[in-house]
Scaffold this active site. Structure first.
Site, short mmCIF file in Angstrom:
data_model
loop_
_atom_site.label_atom_id
_atom_site.label_comp_id
_atom_site.label_asym_id
_atom_site.label_seq_id
_atom_site.Cartn_x
_atom_site.Cartn_y
_atom_site.Cartn_z
N TYR A 107 2.85 -10.51 6.58
CA TYR A 107 2.49 -8.76 6.65
C TYR A 107 4.08 -8.49 7.28
CZ TYR A 107 0.46 -4.81 8.03
OH TYR A 107 -0.32 -3.44 8.45
N ARG A 133 0.09 -0.75 -0.11
CA ARG A 133 -0.31 0.12 -0.03
C ARG A 133 0.95 0.89 0.15
NH1 ARG A 133 -4.46 2.04 4.54
NH2 ARG A 133 -4.08 3.63 4.32
N PHE A 172 2.04 2.29 5.03
CA PHE A 172 2.50 1.99 4.71
C PHE A 172 2.50 0.35 5.00
CE2 PHE A 172 5.72 -1.18 4.84
CZ PHE A 172 7.05 -0.66 3.49
N GLU A 173 2.57 -0.65 3.91
CA GLU A 173 1.97 -1.71 4.28
C GLU A 173 2.30 -2.85 3.57
OE1 GLU A 173 -1.81 -2.69 6.69
OE2 GLU A 173 -2.98 -2.37 5.30
N ILE A 174 3.32 -3.80 3.75
CA ILE A 174 3.49 -4.83 2.84
C ILE A 174 2.50 -6.67 2.86
CG2 ILE A 174 5.05 -6.12 0.85
CD1 ILE A 174 6.67 -3.64 2.32
#
Ligand SMILES: *[C@@H]1O[C@H](CO)[C@@H](O)[C@H](O)[C@H]1NC(C)=O
Ligand SMILES: *[C@@H]1O[C@H](CO)[C@@H](O)[C@H](O)[C@H]1NC(C)=O
Length: 482
Positions: free
Chosen positions: A307, A281, A370-372
């Site tokens: 995550y 994101r 921010f997230e992956i």
């Protein structure tokens, strides 16, 4: 004599013709020459925040006749003082409210620079009319967009995901340019853009122009961006007014609530996401300080993670007044969803309520701008049931539940703590917070460039970094081998 006379008049006629041509050229010449040495780009105190097209204050910008999307500066160049302060400077010439959460301001690259709109038209032309190279393009390649081979190089089924409004275009370009430069040009992962309104052709053309991979544009359907039937809208509006009066951050904003509910429960339901296992994101206007020299999607997969985050913060309690109670009730009713190796310890604190000991939410969450993550985290039955349970309370609207605490509480209860990864090596800025890698080998001595006066969010009271270290002990950061 006759011959000599003829020569003299010929000399006179040709001579004066040349003189007239020369003087026309002298008159015409200055308008064609750009005095390029006056163009200067000064170092910006916080990286490339300011747009290089914007001239310094008091200097008129003129359209560059060769390449209309750049502007040349005429007149005196005053070198601005390289002010070092804790505040991110608004780019020169931008409105006072640049970057604030208001429709129609800021980002609107197109409103501020008609030249960009023009360039967008050209890029669009290239995209739709393909590869034939004109004579003019061969002669003056700098006038034309780069030919892009969008074949993906990264090995994962992954996308860079951005929710954005057309008005955000400038800030979208900032994020894209930076992430492409630091990371994606090496992997060419596709970009996916989502919006509750149709994207303009200009937005599509310009973002596709920056992307190194392919791009897709999704219009979010009304049922994913509106009041569900069971929410009492009168009550919601009264609550919003009350929270706005109490100056609770985004307390009065309906679109912020839709956004939070969308990221909590709907982004992963867009059909476009079915082709992906992973998403990263990205928000408009963010910055990345470090060269990303490996593929984080692949790293997460190969290391059994689901995550990854880079910033963790405390939340504003007033926005999630009943989230914890609701969550506790859900897990009381559905104990089978709690993972035996969960990391609940990261999000709880011991308090008292009515004189009794009470385990409360300490409001720590992963900062989800921010997230992956794995798409399947959110499409799992346990998460969908949790989301529905929360959604039925209407408190995404009556209160102002954020997607960050919702994701975080879910992750810390329903997944093995080994699946969650702290990307300590990613330097990241999302106003008003920024962070740089803590370990020196990642930091300014290596592949990162962080602002000199950088105050790290990890070190201040907003952060849950200490809490994270406490939860994981010495293993709080996976030891990456370089
Ligand atoms: C909706 O909320 C308003 C204001 O709180 C309240 O007066 C009304 O009775 C509610 N309507 C329903 C159907 O519950
Ligand atoms: C809360 O109290 C319990 C029981 O006294 C203890 O085991 C636990 O470590 C405490 N948790 C925190 C976060 O202080």
């Amino acid at each position: 004599m006759n011959i000599a006379h003829g020569n003299v008049s010929r000399i006179l006629v040709f001579g004066s013709m040349w003189i007239i041509l020369a003087s026309l050229w002298v008159i015409y010449w200055p308008s064609q020459v750009s005095f390029r040495p006056v163009v200067r780009y000064f170092p910006k105190p916080f990286g490339d925040v300011a747009d290089p097209f914007v001239p310094p204050p008091g200097v008129a910008a003129t359209r560059d006749p060769i390449f209309p999307t750049t502007r040349r500066f005429r007149g005196p160049i005053t070198r601005p003082k390289n002010k070092i302060s804790g505040v991110i400077q608004r780019p020169h010439g931008f409105p006072e409210d640049y970057g604030q959460d208001k429709p129609g301001n800021a980002g609107a690259g197109s409103n501020i620079f008609p030249a960009i709109a023009k360039a967008a038209g050209r890029i669009k032309e290239k995209i739709s009319f393909g590869e034939s190279i004109s004579e003019d393009e061969k002669r003056r390649p700098w006038r034309y967009p780069v030919k892009v081979d969008r074949t993906q190089l990264g090995t994962e089924k992954a996308t860079l995901l951005m929710l954005a409004r057309n008005d955000d275009l400038y800030a979208v370009r900032e994020s894209m340019r930076r992430l492409e430069d630091r990371f994606n040009h090496k992997f060419r992962y596709p970009w996916t853009f989502m919006n509750d309104e149709p994207f303009t052709e200009e937005f599509i053309a310009i973002t596709t122009g920056i992307a190194s991979g392919k791009t897709e544009y999704v219009r979010v359907p009304k049922e994913h961006w509106g009041f569900p039937s069971w929410v009492n809208q009168t009550h919601a509006k009264l609550q919003m007014k009350k929270m706005a009066d109490e100056h609770i951050i985004y307390g009065g904003s309906l679109s912020y609530r839709h956004m939070c509910r969308f990221f909590s429960g709907f982004f992963f339901r867009q059909p476009v996401m079915q082709q992906y296992e992973w998403y990263w994101r990205v928000e408009p206007g963010v910055n990345f300080y470090c060269d990303q020299h490996y593929d984080p999607f692949r790293w997460l997969r190969e290391n059994g993670k689901s995550y990854g985050f880079t910033v963790t913060l405390h939340d504003f309690r007033e926005t999630i007044a009943s989230l914890w109670e609701t969550t506790e009730r859900f897990f009381y009713e559905n104990p089978e969803y709690v993972d035996p190796n969960n990391m609940r310890g990261f999000v709880i604190e011991n308090t008292t309520r009515n004189g009794e000991p009470y385990v409360d939410y300490n409001t720590c969450h992963f900062w989800t701008n921010f997230e992956i993550g794995k798409v399947s985290l959110w499409t799992s039955e346990k998460y969908l049931r949790y989301f529905d349970y929360l959604d039925k309370t209407g408190n995404f609207f009556y209160e102002r539940w954020g997607d960050a605490p919702v994701h975080s509480v879910a992750l810390t209860h329903m997944w093995d703590k080994k699946e969650i990864h702290f990307f300590n090596d990613i330097g990241y800025e999302h106003s008003p917070f920024r962070r740089c890698p803590q370990a020196h080998e990642h930091g300014n001595a290596g592949r990162c460039l962080c602002p000199l006066d950088m105050s790290l969010v990890d070190n201040n009271g907003f952060s849950c970094f200490e809490q994270w270290k406490k939860t994981f002990g010495d293993n709080y950061e996976v030891d990456l081998t370089w």
